[in-house]
Write an enzyme that holds these catalytic residues in place. Structure first.
Site, PDB file in Angstrom:
ATOM      1  N   ASP A 113       0.663  -1.244  -0.104  1.00 53.67           N
ATOM      2  CA  ASP A 113      -0.051  -0.161  -0.110  1.00 53.67           C
ATOM      3  C   ASP A 113       1.011   1.206  -0.013  1.00 53.67           C
ATOM      4  OD1 ASP A 113      -2.207   1.642   0.282  1.00 53.67           O
ATOM      5  OD2 ASP A 113      -3.081   0.207   1.703  1.00 53.67           O
ATOM      6  N   ASP A 215      -2.771   4.672  -2.428  1.00 53.41           N
ATOM      7  CA  ASP A 215      -3.828   5.453  -1.432  1.00 53.41           C
ATOM      8  C   ASP A 215      -4.098   6.741  -2.155  1.00 53.41           C
ATOM      9  OD1 ASP A 215      -4.774   5.392   1.188  1.00 53.41           O
ATOM     10  OD2 ASP A 215      -3.582   7.127   1.269  1.00 53.41           O
ATOM     11  N   HIS A 331     -11.001  -1.769   4.204  1.00 51.48           N
ATOM     12  CA  HIS A 331     -10.818  -1.353   5.593  1.00 51.48           C
ATOM     13  C   HIS A 331     -11.514  -0.205   5.928  1.00 51.48           C
ATOM     14  CE1 HIS A 331      -7.977   0.712   3.274  1.00 51.48           C
ATOM     15  NE2 HIS A 331      -7.641   1.526   4.178  1.00 51.48           N
ATOM     16  N   ASP A 332     -12.064   0.668   4.855  1.00 51.78           N
ATOM     17  CA  ASP A 332     -12.651   1.961   5.160  1.00 51.78           C
ATOM     18  C   ASP A 332     -14.099   1.764   5.178  1.00 51.78           C
ATOM     19  OD1 ASP A 332     -10.292   3.310   5.025  1.00 51.78           O
ATOM     20  OD2 ASP A 332     -10.131   3.600   2.907  1.00 51.78           O
TER      21      ASP A 332
HETATM   22  C1  GLC Z   1      -7.401   5.977   2.190  1.00 49.88           C
HETATM   23  C2  GLC Z   1      -7.055   4.890   3.055  1.00 49.88           C
HETATM   24  C3  GLC Z   1      -7.468   5.263   4.255  1.00 49.88           C
HETATM   25  C4  GLC Z   1      -6.821   6.440   4.798  1.00 49.88           C
HETATM   26  C5  GLC Z   1      -6.759   7.675   4.058  1.00 49.88           C
HETATM   27  C6  GLC Z   1      -5.636   8.694   4.252  1.00 49.88           C
HETATM   28  O1  GLC Z   1      -8.548   6.559   1.929  1.00 49.88           O
HETATM   29  O2  GLC Z   1      -7.782   3.853   2.543  1.00 49.88           O
HETATM   30  O3  GLC Z   1      -7.633   4.274   5.232  1.00 49.88           O
HETATM   31  O4  GLC Z   1      -7.378   6.991   6.116  1.00 49.88           O
HETATM   32  O5  GLC Z   1      -6.416   7.237   2.613  1.00 49.88           O
HETATM   33  O6  GLC Z   1      -4.329   7.874   3.921  1.00 49.88           O
END
Ligand code: GLC
Ligand code: CA
Length: 562
Positions: A113, A215, A331-332
């Site tokens: 990631d 990301d 995960h979000d």
């Molecule tokens: C993306 C990730 C999330 C994170 C955000 C900031 O949306 O999936 O989990 O909080 O970016 O990095």
């Protein structure tokens, strides 16, 4: 290798470059919640390695590893303080090497990631940057003078609450952050930032990883002064430069997180001739359940007709150019079975139905840990039991602005990020077998019933349904490359479509409701016979004039054609 794709309508033969990730299925691991090998309450790399045989049995081909880099963990690792080292709670670089090697032995690749829109404020670049206006690292980040009245340069609001500008005493200027104030945005207009990131990416690729999940990649091309944050003017040039500097000559899977993507934009990223990314995650099918103003905290009911319009649009528009990623959750996002199915009486049937509906589409499917056993959302009574920075900040901000505790908790129960982050449920022993220590986040209390061990013991479990779907994709090119055509587009409870490749045709029918349904079939489907590739009730072998679908019934029929 190329494949001939026969266009059924015009009879044109189109040639498409075959990629290894076209028929792959990817499994996302959120390391802190997956498996804790040293019993400190937090998942780790050794825990992941100990579960590779389980993933091999499931049949997945790639692991997307959420961040394991050094980090103060303000946003659980999406705030990186050293891109070339590992957070001690997760392990070490040696353990990443071991993970790559052990996964490779099982034909599983690893993608990392890549969080490069921002770093942690504890990254040495930012520590230097904030020291003085003359620092060679000053322009690694985005600094602006206060307005004459001392206020921030503009009123950009951070996604995690509060202003997107943080005043820094040392130099009397504001720095920009779209997420928490511990996640300052990198300045992608600075060629040095580009070079440093490219160098770091090559260092990881040389270590043997097979690509990146990128990301919030749609934010890197921004123009802060014009307040253009998503799809900024530099975005695609930056990605093409990155591609030249890092991906060329390597056979990678790269997937960008792009909440703002439309199909037109997704083609810019994923058209192979443009040399940017393999594909993006688009979120239109997700955001239709969010309130247009209040967003995810005020959920809208799921509207299947709207959902089908969105999916059909993406399937069609990226049918011949670019590539789709396919997912229900990550995960979000909340757990799929809770959001789109029935986490109660029909949990097993509806989880299987959702899996079939997604995995027969054209694109690359992603499974989020626990989805394969039908893990559900969680409801903690106390806000203190939540850990997610977004949930906690937005709870504070919105209740202070007058939203009731009850309304906010409803939003959190439905869409909060900790739904996906409760520890993986391995068995029915202490802490679901995740850890013998004190877990960093409470478990979902339903683990005695929903866990891997019981799924593996039950030949009819959701787990084996996923295993079969993954295998079917390997065995049937029509699932990978077939054209997509929607069926029953206006039906409020049924999501059905067919896929066609040459003389191979698959009809997929999914009942998205808890009621039995009478479905009258169009003439074009009546009398078709075939092989039932997968189902969640008794296998169906033919289509008559009408069908009675059981609650959440779902099946895919490979039609015999002469
Ligand atoms: C993306 C990730 C999330 C994170 C955000 C900031 O949306 O999936 O989990 O909080 O970016 O990095
Ligand atoms: Ca641990």
């Amino acid at each position: 290798m190329t494949i001939d794709v026969k266009k059924s309508d015009a009879g044109i033969i189109q040639t498409l470059d075959k990629k290894w990730w076209h028929d792959a299925v990817i499994y996302q691991i959120y390391p802190r919640s997956f498996m804790d090998a040293n019993n400190d309450g937090m998942g780790d790399l050794a825990g992941i390695i100990s579960k590779l045989d389980y993933l091999k049995e499931l049949g997945i081909n790639v692991i997307w590893l959420s961040p394991v880099f050094k980090s103060p963990m303000d946003d659980n690792g999406y705030d990186i303080s050293d891109y070339q080292d590992i957070a001690s709670e997760f392990g070490s670089l040696e353990e990443v090497d071991k993970l790559i090697a052990e996964a490779a032995k099982r034909d599983i690749r690893i993608i990392m990631d890549l969080v490069i829109n921002h770093s942690s404020d504890e990254h040495p670049w930012f520590i230097e940057s904030r020291k003085s206006k003359d620092s060679p690292y000053r322009d690694y980040y985005i600094w602006r003078k206060p307005q004459s009245d001392g206020l921030p340069p503009n009123d950009f609001h951070s996604y995690f609450g509060g202003s997107g500008w943080e005043f820094d005493e040392a130099t009397g200027e504001y720095y920009f952050h779209q997420f928490s104030k511990k996640q300052p945005d990198l300045n992608w207009e600075n060629p040095k930032v580009q070079e440093e990131v490219h160098r770091m990416m090559n260092w990881w690729l040389d270590r043997g990883i097979s690509g990146f999940r990128m990301d919030v990649i749609d934010l890197i091309g921004k123009d802060v002064d014009k307040q253009i944050m998503t799809n900024g003017p530099h975005l695609h040039t930056l990605l093409q430069e990155m591609n030249k500097a890092t991906f060329v000559g390597r056979d990678l899977l790269t997937v960008g997180e792009a909440w703002s993507a439309t199909p037109e934009i997704a083609k810019l990223y994923s058209d192979p001739t443009r040399d940017e990314l393999s594909m993006v995650f688009q979120f239109e099918h997700i955001t239709i359940t969010f309130d247009p103003e209040q967003g995810k905290w005020k959920p809208r009911p799921f509207d299947l007709v709207e959902f089908k319009q969105v999916i059909s649009k993406w399937q069609t528009e990226l049918g011949d150019c670019g590539w789709n990623s396919l997912f229900w959750n990550n995960h979000d996002l909340p757990r799929a079975v809770s959001k789109y199915g029935d986490p109660g009486r029909y949990r097993v049937q509806s989880a299987k139905m959702l899996a079939t509906a997604m995995h027969f589409l054209k694109g690359t499917p992603y499974i989020y840990q626990g989805e394969e056993i039908g893990m559900t959302n969680v409801q903690f009574d106390a806000i203190e039991d939540y850990q997610d920075i977004e949930t906690l900040n937005l709870y504070q901000e919105r209740t202070a602005a007058g939203v009731s505790h009850e309304a906010m908790m409803q939003g959190i129960y439905e869409n909060g990020r900790d739904n996906a982050r409760t520890p993986m449920q391995w068995n029915n022993t202490l802490n679901a077998g995740f850890s013998e220590g004190h877990p960093w986040l409470k478990l979902n209390p339903n683990y005695p019933e929903i866990n891997v061990e019981s799924a593996l013991d039950d030949p009819n479990s959701i787990f084996y349904h996923y295993q079969k779907l993954i295998q079917l994709r390997k065995n049937h090119q029509v699932i990978v490359y077939g054209d997509y055509q929607p069926l029953f587009a206006e039906h409020e409870k049924v999501f059905a479509y067919q896929r066609q490749l040459g003389n191979k045709r698959v009809v997929v029918i999914n009942n998205f409701s808890a009621e039995p349904l009478e479905l009258t079939l169009p003439i074009s489907l009546q009398g078709l016979k075939g092989q039932c590739l997968i189902s969640n009730y008794a296998a169906r072998k033919q289509l008559s004039e009408s069908l009675t679908l059981a609650p959440y019934e779902s099946f895919a029929l490979l039609i015999k054609q002469c």
